[in-house]
Scaffold this motif. Structure first.
Motif, PDB file in Angstrom:
ATOM      1  N   ALA A  66      -2.071   4.400  10.774  1.00 29.31           N
ATOM      2  CA  ALA A  66      -2.512   3.237  10.007  1.00 29.31           C
ATOM      3  C   ALA A  66      -3.658   3.600   9.073  1.00 29.31           C
ATOM      4  O   ALA A  66      -4.590   4.300   9.473  1.00 29.31           O
ATOM      5  CB  ALA A  66      -2.953   2.129  10.960  1.00 29.31           C
ATOM      6  N   ALA A 116       4.900   5.014  14.222  1.00 30.85           N
ATOM      7  CA  ALA A 116       6.198   4.772  14.852  1.00 30.85           C
ATOM      8  C   ALA A 116       7.027   6.054  14.907  1.00 30.85           C
ATOM      9  O   ALA A 116       6.694   7.062  14.276  1.00 30.85           O
ATOM     10  CB  ALA A 116       6.959   3.692  14.083  1.00 30.85           C
ATOM     11  N   PRO A 155       4.959  -8.612  10.549  1.00 33.37           N
ATOM     12  CA  PRO A 155       4.225  -7.588  11.304  1.00 33.37           C
ATOM     13  C   PRO A 155       4.540  -6.196  10.769  1.00 33.37           C
ATOM     14  O   PRO A 155       5.698  -5.861  10.499  1.00 33.37           O
ATOM     15  CB  PRO A 155       4.745  -7.768  12.736  1.00 33.37           C
ATOM     16  N   GLY A 178       3.847  -2.063  11.561  1.00 33.10           N
ATOM     17  CA  GLY A 178       3.382  -1.092  12.538  1.00 33.10           C
ATOM     18  C   GLY A 178       3.223   0.292  11.941  1.00 33.10           C
ATOM     19  O   GLY A 178       3.825   0.616  10.907  1.00 33.10           O
ATOM     20  N   ALA A 216       7.946  -0.703  10.018  1.00 31.23           N
ATOM     21  CA  ALA A 216       7.185   0.303  10.753  1.00 31.23           C
ATOM     22  C   ALA A 216       7.198   1.621   9.990  1.00 31.23           C
ATOM     23  O   ALA A 216       8.213   1.999   9.399  1.00 31.23           O
ATOM     24  CB  ALA A 216       7.769   0.499  12.148  1.00 31.23           C
ATOM     25  N   ARG A 226      10.196  -7.095  10.614  1.00 31.14           N
ATOM     26  CA  ARG A 226       9.182  -6.108  10.964  1.00 31.14           C
ATOM     27  C   ARG A 226       9.392  -4.864  10.117  1.00 31.14           C
ATOM     28  O   ARG A 226      10.523  -4.514   9.769  1.00 31.14           O
ATOM     29  CB  ARG A 226       9.275  -5.751  12.452  1.00 31.14           C
TER      30      ARG A 226
END
Length: 362
Positions: A187, A206, A201, A203, A182, A180
């Protein structure tokens, strides 16, 4: 194994003004921008990095020089994901001995810890830390200066994580992917470039910039593992760190003395006397650091001007005087050289970026 923090940042403004960073990012940035038809050589020259200078293996740049060129590259290319592209263009050879050391490490986790330990030799413009956590082996990256231009901050964060995944795949194979990733910022409209690059993934919004490596990947044995070669290279890296520490101390002392002396600037002859050295010796030591006394004075003055313009009270006459300029005209020339705008426009930019908690309107 204990968590490995990044080296502590020097106090005061030295991270911004001292020329201590290998220019790997700027060299890759020039190549990538050139693919878009943008020639960054004039922008590099404006901050004292002429083409001949950029070819020097001993060259070091400051955060101010780096961020100025990055900001202009973002404007000229119009590419919001320029950082991802620049990171993807990195190669271990650009890291010199450190890149060789990473290939000779025992495991991927060992290589990451080694990279964090010697990050100041890699040309990194982020501050890295790493350690084992519940969800895997985690790399964290933070900006060295929270007051950096937001666009430059996004670029540096994306370049950092993009280079990590790119270099890891060069070492252990193209199948690698983090568990992952982040980012602290919101975004973007299109997250496809992130998904395509990291293959995991991703993100946003964060608490910190995190890059998580699955334990199985962290334990992966490095294809070039060689304990004997690694030990020899680490000795050389330790010597480089010691030399850089001496250089950083010299730059910090000069910066502090200049900042404390403003609006008067100590002459170079006076600085040489303070260091019990001849002017020729001091100039050579600064050349070894990749800078000059004039560049250090310019950096300290810039820092002082930006601090004053973040406040609404000082007039331009006050700012010029406190930063050691002869008059407002000299101040305007300097600010336009640094930022490409007039002092009052720069003050308005600071107001907009800092919001209600920053400087008030004027």
């Amino acid at each position: 194994m204990p968590d490995i923090p990044g080296p502590a940042s020097p106090p005061g403004n030295s991270r911004s003004t001292s020329a201590t960073i290998p220019p790997n990012i700027l060299r890759s940035l020039s190549v990538v921008a050139g693919e878009d038809g943008v020639d960054l050589r004039p922008e590099l020259a404006r901050v004292g990095l002429e083409e001949a200078v950029m070819r020097s293996a001993a060259l070091r740049v400051s955060y101010r020089q780096g961020s100025t060129v990055i900001r202009r590259a973002l404007e000229l290319t119009g590419d919001e994901r320029l950082g991802l592209r620049v990171g993807s263009a990195q190669h271990l050879t650009a890291w010199g001995l450190l890149g060789f050391a990473l290939m000779a490490c025992d495991t991927l986790e060992h290589a990451i810890r080694t990279g964090v330990k010697y990050q100041n030799l890699s040309g990194a413009m982020m501050a890295w830390s790493a350690g084992a956590e519940e969800d895997g082996f985690v790399l964290r990256a933070r900006l060295p200066d929270p007051a950096l231009d937001p666009g430059v901050g996004v670029f540096l964060t994306e370049e950092a994580f993009s280079s990590v995944v790119t270099l890891t795949r060069l070492i252990v194979g193209p199948a690698f992917a983090p568990s992952r990733v982040a980012f602290v910022y919101h975004a973007p409209r299109d997250i496809t470039p992130f998904s395509d690059l990291f293959a995991c993934p991703v993100g946003f919004g964060a608490q910190d910039n995190r890059y998580v490596v699955h334990p199985a990947w962290a334990r992966t044995v490095m294809p070039g593992r060689d304990p004997v070669i690694l030990a020899s290279v680490l000795e050389l890296l330790d010597a480089q760190v010691a030399a850089r520490r001496d250089q950083q101390e010299l730059l910090e002392v000069l910066e502090v003395s200049i900042a404390q002396g403003l609006p008067s600037v100590p002459s170079f002859a006076e600085q040489a006397r303070r260091h019990a050295a001849s002017e020729r010796t001091l100039r050579r030591r600064l050349a070894d650091c990749g800078t000059t006394y004039e560049a250090i004075v310019d950096g300290v003055r810039r820092e002082r001007v930006e601090q004053l313009l973040r406040r609404s009270e000082p007039t331009l006459r006050d700012v010029a005087h406190q930063a050691g300029f002869s008059d407002e005209r000299a101040l305007r020339r300097a600010v336009r050289r640094w930022h490409g705008v007039a002092p009052l426009e720069l003050r308005r930019r600071f107001e907009r970026s800092e919001g209600p908690g920053g400087v008030s309107g004027r």
